[in-house]
Design a protein around this motif. Structure first.
Motif: not given
Lengths: 251, 251
Positions: A85-88, A125, A127-128, A131, B194-199, B201-202, B215
């Motif tokens: 789910p993250t930007h990387d 969310t 971010a989720r 995926m 990850e999905s809870e901190i993704a925003e 972090f991005s 991440s």
């Protein structure tokens, strides 16, 4: 003699594959890859020849170039990493780009994620939901561990990088694969260093050119020893090559 | 805060490398590679960026093609595997072919092997002498474990595949390398998926484009958690990015 895969017809076709491991963390040494060995073993067992592996960073241009090269050269390309789910996590976008198709919010994937998080009492969310972004036209690969699916587009199979999830996805996608002639193998342990059996072994390879022969040095009970590995898809031919080699070595 | 490599000047140049792993046994899954992780970690520690890894079979055309592609693209190319005494050890011949130089019986290597086997009361057989065949113009790389040397030709460093020997050769060749700006890294463990901190972090990655941020999901005490890794060659910039990210996450 233990022959490590079941017999197949010698005229079955050879099915080939490559693996692309995606992730800065493998190249920095922070994470030690476990997927290469697991995929290699699995493909050998089901009758697919892994012919090449590449590891590239989380960089779109590098991923696209490797996907383009490998999917054209082999029957199948598997990838691991970069679908979180993250930007990387840029694998899905890179695959879409390599195939020249749009990336879309996949309704099937959205349903899977929505059900999964609802059952846990958690919010879906943005971010989720990221995926559920899947290249248009792809089939999903089930993720029995944490729901977020992998996918298949053409001959490319995209899996998670976390080893436990990757292994489950691999089991789920295996029925989609066409498999070919299994490469059977026999290991002959020899309690002599490679350099003492190299001449007999080389002459034997010249005699059986259709049998792949490799020698692997190791220490056995603290002394230099060798494992000689013979590989062939024809069981009778393999058995003959093993028997005559053992006779020549006196083991 | 633990910063995992010492400070360097931000304007130091970036030195890049690739690794070519040579061997059918890795691709069949029989042998699990340990050299990718060991080399990756070592290069990161000395200030060289590993940018790509490939694994190819014991096939001259495949080895030559990979060596040609990788030695031109990166500052250094390292290879592991295929330098033993048996017929399937074809790395030295393949490197000579890639460089268009003859392969010769190297007098320095012959002396090393001759002394080593004499001290053990063993004969220098033709198979053992095969390990003194080195491309013309190469420098030798010492092998403190079992004598048979690796070699360096141009920007290509050829090492054994046995992990214990590879690691010793890597220590021996490191003084030959020009190193560059070390990529410093800090890991922030976060007890949220990850999905809870993704925003957050991005958004942080967008603010610090010169800091690489990755991440990595994991289970901590049985619960989904994340390791956030920030990498940059400028220590002050890295420290700032880490401090502001921790503040944003409230950790």
């Amino acid at each position: 003699m233990h022959i490590s895969a079941s017999s197949t017809l010698a005229e079955e076709r050879i099915v080939t594959a490559a693996l692309l491991v995606i992730g800065d963390e493998i190249l920095s040494g922070r994470t030690k890859d476990q997927n290469i060995g697991a995929l290699a073993e699995h493909l050998t067992n089901v009758g697919i020849r892994l012919r090449e592996v590449r590891v590239v960073p989380d960089d779109e241009a590098d991923i696209v170039a490797a996907v383009d090269a490998l999917r054209r050269r082999y029957d199948y390309l598997f990838t691991t990493g970069g679908i979180g789910p993250t930007h990387d996590d840029i694998t899905a976008d890179s695959i879409a780009k390599a195939f020249g198709v749009p990336i879309v919010l996949d309704e099937r994937a959205e349903k899977i994620l929505s059900d999964y998080y609802a059952a846990k009492g958690l919010e879906l969310t943005p971010a989720r939901l990221r995926m559920a972004r899947i290249p248009s036209g792809a089939d999903l690969i089930e993720n029995p561990v944490s729901a977020a699916p992998g996918f298949r587009l053409g001959n490319v199979f995209v899996m998670a990088g976390v080893p436990s999830i990757m292994r489950e996805m691999l089991q789920c996608l295996t029925p989609m694969l066409e498999t070919g002639a299994k490469l059977l193998s026999v290991t002959i342990p020899v309690n002599r260093p490679e350099s003492e059996i190299a001449e007999i072994f080389s002459a034997h390879q010249s005699r059986y050119r259709d049998v792949q022969m490799g020698s692997y040095p190791l220490l056995r009970d603290g002394r230099p020893a060798s494992d000689l590995v013979l590989r062939c898809s024809d069981q009778d031919r393999l058995r003959e090559a093993v028997d005559t080699l053992k006779a020549a070595l006196g083991v």
